[in-house]
Design a protein around this motif. Structure first.
Motif, PDB file in Angstrom:
ATOM      1  N   LEU A 339      -8.671  -9.246   8.452  1.00 26.11           N
ATOM      2  CA  LEU A 339      -7.238  -9.443   8.258  1.00 26.11           C
ATOM      3  C   LEU A 339      -6.556  -8.099   8.490  1.00 26.11           C
ATOM      4  CD1 LEU A 339      -7.380 -11.649   5.032  1.00 26.11           C
ATOM      5  CD2 LEU A 339      -7.393 -12.378   7.428  1.00 26.11           C
ATOM      6  N   ILE A 340      -5.759  -8.022   9.545  1.00 26.99           N
ATOM      7  CA  ILE A 340      -5.146  -6.770   9.984  1.00 26.99           C
ATOM      8  C   ILE A 340      -3.657  -6.822   9.656  1.00 26.99           C
ATOM      9  CG2 ILE A 340      -4.785  -5.235  11.943  1.00 26.99           C
ATOM     10  CD1 ILE A 340      -7.084  -6.873  13.324  1.00 26.99           C
ATOM     11  N   LEU A 341      -3.156  -5.866   8.901  1.00 29.88           N
ATOM     12  CA  LEU A 341      -1.763  -5.857   8.450  1.00 29.88           C
ATOM     13  C   LEU A 341      -1.098  -4.542   8.859  1.00 29.88           C
ATOM     14  CD1 LEU A 341      -3.510  -7.704   6.416  1.00 29.88           C
ATOM     15  CD2 LEU A 341      -1.600  -7.415   4.835  1.00 29.88           C
ATOM     16  N   TRP A 342       0.066  -4.651   9.482  1.00 30.51           N
ATOM     17  CA  TRP A 342       0.852  -3.478   9.858  1.00 30.51           C
ATOM     18  C   TRP A 342       2.297  -3.665   9.397  1.00 30.51           C
ATOM     19  CZ3 TRP A 342      -1.033   0.943  11.859  1.00 30.51           C
ATOM     20  CH2 TRP A 342      -2.313   0.914  12.441  1.00 30.51           C
ATOM     21  N   GLY A 343       2.856  -2.620   8.816  1.00 29.77           N
ATOM     22  CA  GLY A 343       4.252  -2.651   8.380  1.00 29.77           C
ATOM     23  C   GLY A 343       5.107  -1.719   9.213  1.00 29.77           C
ATOM     24  N   HIS A 347       8.066   1.995   4.925  1.00 33.35           N
ATOM     25  CA  HIS A 347       8.250   0.750   4.168  1.00 33.35           C
ATOM     26  C   HIS A 347       6.870   0.287   3.681  1.00 33.35           C
ATOM     27  CE1 HIS A 347      12.511   0.010   5.246  1.00 33.35           C
ATOM     28  NE2 HIS A 347      12.177   0.615   6.378  1.00 33.35           N
ATOM     29  N   ASP A 348       6.498   0.740   2.484  1.00 36.80           N
ATOM     30  CA  ASP A 348       5.194   0.367   1.941  1.00 36.80           C
ATOM     31  C   ASP A 348       5.154  -1.106   1.574  1.00 36.80           C
ATOM     32  OD1 ASP A 348       3.578   2.741   1.950  1.00 36.80           O
ATOM     33  OD2 ASP A 348       4.967   3.579   0.452  1.00 36.80           O
ATOM     34  N   PHE A 349       3.948  -1.631   1.525  1.00 37.57           N
ATOM     35  CA  PHE A 349       3.756  -3.016   1.094  1.00 37.57           C
ATOM     36  C   PHE A 349       2.423  -3.118   0.369  1.00 37.57           C
ATOM     37  CE2 PHE A 349       1.882  -2.734   5.326  1.00 37.57           C
ATOM     38  CZ  PHE A 349       0.683  -3.417   5.204  1.00 37.57           C
ATOM     39  N   THR A 369      -0.117   0.227   0.168  1.00 38.91           N
ATOM     40  CA  THR A 369      -0.105   1.272   1.192  1.00 38.91           C
ATOM     41  C   THR A 369       0.486   2.579   0.675  1.00 38.91           C
ATOM     42  OG1 THR A 369       2.028   0.500   2.052  1.00 38.91           O
ATOM     43  CG2 THR A 369       0.041  -0.411   3.060  1.00 38.91           C
ATOM     44  N   ALA A 370       0.984   2.574  -0.552  1.00 41.38           N
ATOM     45  CA  ALA A 370       1.426   3.837  -1.144  1.00 41.38           C
ATOM     46  C   ALA A 370       0.236   4.754  -1.396  1.00 41.38           C
ATOM     47  CB  ALA A 370       2.186   3.583  -2.439  1.00 41.38           C
ATOM     48  N   ASN A 371      -0.948   4.174  -1.394  1.00 37.22           N
ATOM     49  CA  ASN A 371      -2.173   4.938  -1.628  1.00 37.22           C
ATOM     50  C   ASN A 371      -3.059   4.889  -0.394  1.00 37.22           C
ATOM     51  OD1 ASN A 371      -1.491   5.310  -4.441  1.00 37.22           O
ATOM     52  ND2 ASN A 371      -2.059   3.160  -4.726  1.00 37.22           N
ATOM     53  N   TYR A 372      -3.772   5.971  -0.169  1.00 33.38           N
ATOM     54  CA  TYR A 372      -4.763   6.018   0.895  1.00 33.38           C
ATOM     55  C   TYR A 372      -6.131   5.801   0.265  1.00 33.38           C
ATOM     56  CZ  TYR A 372      -7.887   7.890   4.472  1.00 33.38           C
ATOM     57  OH  TYR A 372      -8.891   8.049   5.383  1.00 33.38           O
ATOM     58  N   ASN A 373      -6.882   4.804   0.751  1.00 36.31           N
ATOM     59  CA  ASN A 373      -8.179   4.572   0.145  1.00 36.31           C
ATOM     60  C   ASN A 373      -9.017   3.640   1.007  1.00 36.31           C
ATOM     61  OD1 ASN A 373     -10.216   4.821  -1.801  1.00 36.31           O
ATOM     62  ND2 ASN A 373      -8.725   4.687  -3.467  1.00 36.31           N
ATOM     63  N   ILE A 374     -10.317   3.670   0.755  1.00 37.84           N
ATOM     64  CA  ILE A 374     -11.272   2.772   1.387  1.00 37.84           C
ATOM     65  C   ILE A 374     -12.137   2.182   0.288  1.00 37.84           C
ATOM     66  CG2 ILE A 374     -13.172   2.554   3.017  1.00 37.84           C
ATOM     67  CD1 ILE A 374     -12.101   5.012   4.451  1.00 37.84           C
ATOM     68  N   HIS A 394      -0.982   4.818   4.064  1.00 38.08           N
ATOM     69  CA  HIS A 394       0.480   4.833   3.942  1.00 38.08           C
ATOM     70  C   HIS A 394       1.146   5.024   5.294  1.00 38.08           C
ATOM     71  CE1 HIS A 394       4.527   5.918   2.705  1.00 38.08           C
ATOM     72  NE2 HIS A 394       4.381   7.120   3.256  1.00 38.08           N
ATOM     73  N   ALA A 395       0.578   5.870   6.135  1.00 40.75           N
ATOM     74  CA  ALA A 395       1.183   6.160   7.435  1.00 40.75           C
ATOM     75  C   ALA A 395       0.079   6.453   8.438  1.00 40.75           C
ATOM     76  CB  ALA A 395       2.157   7.325   7.339  1.00 40.75           C
ATOM     77  N   ASN A 396      -0.136   5.545   9.359  1.00 42.59           N
ATOM     78  CA  ASN A 396      -1.116   5.779  10.403  1.00 42.59           C
ATOM     79  C   ASN A 396      -0.691   6.992  11.232  1.00 42.59           C
ATOM     80  OD1 ASN A 396      -1.833   5.188  13.497  1.00 42.59           O
ATOM     81  ND2 ASN A 396      -3.445   4.334  12.198  1.00 42.59           N
ATOM     82  N   PRO A 397      -1.612   7.854  11.585  1.00 42.79           N
ATOM     83  CA  PRO A 397      -1.226   9.088  12.268  1.00 42.79           C
ATOM     84  C   PRO A 397      -0.636   8.886  13.657  1.00 42.79           C
ATOM     85  CG  PRO A 397      -3.620   8.856  12.195  1.00 42.79           C
ATOM     86  CD  PRO A 397      -3.059   7.826  11.300  1.00 42.79           C
ATOM     87  N   PHE A 398      -0.866   7.778  14.280  1.00 43.99           N
ATOM     88  CA  PHE A 398      -0.398   7.582  15.647  1.00 43.99           C
ATOM     89  C   PHE A 398       0.957   6.899  15.724  1.00 43.99           C
ATOM     90  CE2 PHE A 398      -5.128   7.277  15.806  1.00 43.99           C
ATOM     91  CZ  PHE A 398      -5.321   8.586  16.244  1.00 43.99           C
ATOM     92  N   ASP A 399       1.289   6.081  14.740  1.00 49.92           N
ATOM     93  CA  ASP A 399       2.596   5.410  14.787  1.00 49.92           C
ATOM     94  C   ASP A 399       3.335   5.441  13.455  1.00 49.92           C
ATOM     95  OD1 ASP A 399       1.150   3.637  13.245  1.00 49.92           O
ATOM     96  OD2 ASP A 399       1.220   1.986  14.695  1.00 49.92           O
ATOM     97  N   GLN A 400       2.732   6.082  12.452  1.00 51.33           N
ATOM     98  CA  GLN A 400       3.346   6.258  11.132  1.00 51.33           C
ATOM     99  C   GLN A 400       3.568   4.941  10.393  1.00 51.33           C
ATOM    100  OE1 GLN A 400       3.589   9.468  10.033  1.00 51.33           O
ATOM    101  NE2 GLN A 400       2.589   9.784  12.027  1.00 51.33           N
ATOM    102  N   ARG A 401       2.908   3.895  10.812  1.00 47.53           N
ATOM    103  CA  ARG A 401       3.078   2.600  10.158  1.00 47.53           C
ATOM    104  C   ARG A 401       2.095   2.457   8.990  1.00 47.53           C
ATOM    105  NH1 ARG A 401       5.827  -1.351  13.122  1.00 47.53           N
ATOM    106  NH2 ARG A 401       6.431  -0.685  15.231  1.00 47.53           N
ATOM    107  N   PRO A 402       2.540   1.873   7.867  1.00 47.61           N
ATOM    108  CA  PRO A 402       1.598   1.536   6.793  1.00 47.61           C
ATOM    109  C   PRO A 402       0.659   0.434   7.264  1.00 47.61           C
ATOM    110  CG  PRO A 402       3.755   0.597   6.325  1.00 47.61           C
ATOM    111  CD  PRO A 402       3.924   1.463   7.541  1.00 47.61           C
TER     112      PRO A 402
END
Length: 704
Positions: A339-343, A347-349, A369-374, A394-402
């Protein structure tokens, strides 16, 4: 004469009896007569038989009984036994086995107009193009280096070289330290094909190569490819994007060494490792190489059917998005769902999944997405433990999307539910198969499963990597046009049900173009361990090579790759951006696509419409510069020649050129500025030979 009389007698008997029966339709009556008159010795039928029918009675009449589904059987009936269909009371109904206007390679060539390009019919100057002098690079698996479709005998040794990442004995190509590079006709034939990998001994690459550049079946040239003069660079690349990039670079080195243009076909796609908006490192690499002159053509994907995408604008609908993610169950190596989710940036979710069995529900932690974790964990569902993996940023390095990715192992009898919460912004989610190598790209639907307040998915935003790269040409798939006996279009082909739809979540248009991708006929690897129905055979020594049908945007992509090769042969100086522009602005529109080009309103399914090789090649020719035309000594195109009325002069240039026409004695007859093409009235000129000059190039015109 005896055979002719027998056929005519059979027609008369069959015609008289059929006129009094309801066993068959009028179309069968007509088609039987036409086939017999054309010299057919036997015909195929579908027949509804009485339960427990006497097979021996039919076989004694020379009728072969084939497949059976309930009461329906297939029959091959000799012409002299046609009357048995009427006289045998166990034959309750029958119909001739209608020939299907199948979208095979011949139809692909007509649909895309490459058949006309190859012979020069309608091409500027009546010059044909077949891709000669261009390299087509194919990144795939399942290559047969020996198939006569593109690598057998004099004039058809068109694999320049191959690099198999899975063949360990070496030698590796210069600059690399793994795999084996195979160079030369003898070495390729000795190697047979690429080695087995995760996907076994397949045939996908062989089929794709045949669509790109196949020579066709023996002397008939049936199922001929798009650019049968192009040479091939084949890379059986390792199962990751880095090895794919290595393969492309290897192709680029070879193209540069041979001073040839390169178009790379990629009939594969992924979702889980991509940003899905064209910002990934792989997309960036593709864009960069495109600017250097390499053209990338990519299949748009085969997820146009399942509702595997869902989204919500939480500014407009603030309620929790609830949906059920169907399990993908058609692949043995599918272990669950991804399940792949992009915001949207800033705008966290939050999201969680639930497992439900009957009325009992188990819920995972709520991931924000306010937290970074695995997380690697299991959800204890009574006696069943469901392993899962959660990736959150929280922010992917390539597009800054959560971004959240949830990999959940399948448990039959358990329902997988997805919950998404946000204060604002839009969140997109995709449901694809998760495999042991996390390389699943098969979509599975989101649906309500009858739960109140749950939402179903759709098939939008279905373009994956590498098709989502801005400068990769993403290709949708349509049914080839159906043709009547006069070789004109009778039914225009519609989009296939499986062709993935755009746009990207950035709003960028994808796909760019469409090509035939349903039941396309092309070469099948002799070495494959899979089974395919043969549509054609070619015997070479002890081996029986076959052609067969496959469907998918994996088949439409190489059709466009072949067209690009034709364009690059016509004008090697075209930039990648020019090729993209030409393909989209010359696309063919019809009643199925709608007026996309004229209104400049690309469609989320079609792009700008159907690829048109004839218009694309002519436009490519029109962009040849004066300097290029003179350096390459391109001819002036004069038609008709000889003439006694009007002569059309095409300079082969896309820039204004001064054209002068002199008599054989040196008198200037006319001078004009020609953008690309102009018509001159020579009806009043004396008969004789005239010299046409454009810059330093000259042509001979005969007036009579």
């Amino acid at each position: 004469m005896k055979k002719i009389l027998l056929s005519l007698l059979t027609m008369c008997v069959l015609g008289s009896t059929m006129a009094q029966t309801a066993k068959c339709g009028i179309d069968t009556k007509a088609l039987v007569r036409e086939e017999v008159a054309a010299g057919a010795t036997s015909l195929r039928f579908l027949a509804k038989m009485a339960p427990g029918f006497n097979r021996d009675a039919l076989e004694k009449a020379g009728i072969t009984v084939g497949a059976q589904a309930g009461q329906i059987v297939t029959l091959r009936v000799p012409v002299e036994s046609l009357s048995v269909l009427e006289s045998n009371r166990e034959v309750q109904q029958y119909s001739i086995a209608h020939r299907i206007a199948q979208p095979m390679m011949d139809d692909t060539r007509r649909d895309t107009r490459t058949d006309r390009v190859e012979i020069g019919n309608g091409v500027t100057g009546n010059v044909g193009f077949d891709g000669t002098g261009v390299y087509i690079g194919i990144t795939d698996w399942g290559f047969d280096y020996t198939h006569p479709n593109y690598n057998f005998g004099t004039g058809n040794k068109r694999i320049a070289r191959a690099w198999d990442h899975f063949r360990l004995k070496g030698p590796a190509p210069a600059g690399f330290n793994y795999g084996t590079e195979i160079v030369g006709y003898s070495a390729l034939r000795s190697a047979h094909g690429d080695t087995s990998n995760l996907y076994g001994y397949g045939t996908h690459g062989t089929h794709v190569a045949g669509i790109c550049a196949g020579q066709g079946v023996a002397e008939t040239k049936q199922f001929r490819g798009q650019a049968p003069g192009a040479e091939l660079l084949l890379c059986s690349f390792g199962l990751d994007e880095a090895s794919w990039m290595d393969g492309v670079e290897w192709m680029m080195h070879n193209a540069a060494d041979s001073a040839r243009r390169l178009v790379v076909n990629s009939s594969w796609g992924m979702y889980s490792f991509s940003c899905l908006d064209g910002t990934s490192l792989l997309s960036q690499a593709i864009n960069s190489w495109s600017d250097s002159g390499v053209v990338f053509v990519t299949s748009a994907g085969n997820n146009g059917d399942p509702g595997f995408h869902i989204s919500r604008n939480f500014d407009e609908t603030p309620d929790t998005l609830k949906t059920v993610a169907a399990w993908y169950t058609f692949a043995e190596d599918a272990i669950g769902q991804c399940l792949i989710l992009w915001g949207e940036p800033e705008h966290d979710f939050k999201a969680c999944f639930r497992i439900q069995q009957d009325s009992t529900v188990w819920t995972s932690p709520m991931f924000s997405t306010a937290n970074y974790n695995i997380w690697y964990d299991t959800l204890d569902c009574d006696t069943a433990r469901v392993p899962y993996r959660a990736l959150v940023e929280h922010a992917n390095p390539f597009d800054q999307r959560p971004h959240i990715q949830l990999d959940v192992d399948r448990r039959d009898g358990h329902q997988l539910q997805l919950f998404i919460i946000a204060d604002d912004g839009t969140v997109h989610a995709w449901n694809v198969a998760n495999k042991t190598n996390h390389a699943g790209n098969e979509g599975a639907s989101f649906w309500t499963a009858g739960h109140a307040g749950f939402s179903s998915g759709n098939s939008y935003y279905g373009i994956g990597e590498p098709a989502c790269a801005a400068k990769s040409i993403a290709v949708a798939a349509h049914h080839a046009d159906k043709w009547n006996a006069d070789s004109t279009v009778s039914i225009t082909g519609d989009l296939t049900y499986f062709s993935s739809q755009g746009p990207l979540i950035s709003g960028a248009q994808k796909p760019e173009i469409s090509a035939p991708g349903y039941q396309v006929n092309s070469s099948i690897s002799y070495w494959t361990t899979s089974s395919y129905g043969a549509t054609a055979h070619q015997q070479q020594g002890v081996r029986d090579y076959i052609w067969g049908r496959m469907s998918g945007t994996s088949m439409s992509g190489p059709a466009v790759t072949g067209v690009v090769a034709l364009m690059l042969q016509a004008n090697p100086d075209l930039t990648t951006d020019e090729i993209r522009e030409i393909i989209t602005t010359t696309a063919r529109n019809d009643d199925k696509t709608g007026p996309l080009v004229s209104t400049n309103t690309p469609d989320l399914r079609w792009g700008w419409g159907k690829i048109d090789a004839l218009e694309a090649v002519n436009e490519a020719l029109s962009r040849v510069s004066i300097q290029q035309a003179e350096e390459e000594q391109l001819p002036l195109y004069l038609r008709p020649n000889p003439s006694n009325t009007n002569v059309t002069i095409n300079t082969g240039c896309g820039q204004p050129t001064t054209v002068q026409i002199y008599s054989i004695s040196g008198s200037l007859m006319t001078e004009m500025q020609v953008q690309t093409e102009a018509t001159v009235d020579v009806g009043s000129w004396p008969r004789g030979v005239y010299v046409v000059r454009a810059g330093s190039r000259t042509g001979k015109l005969i007036v009579r």
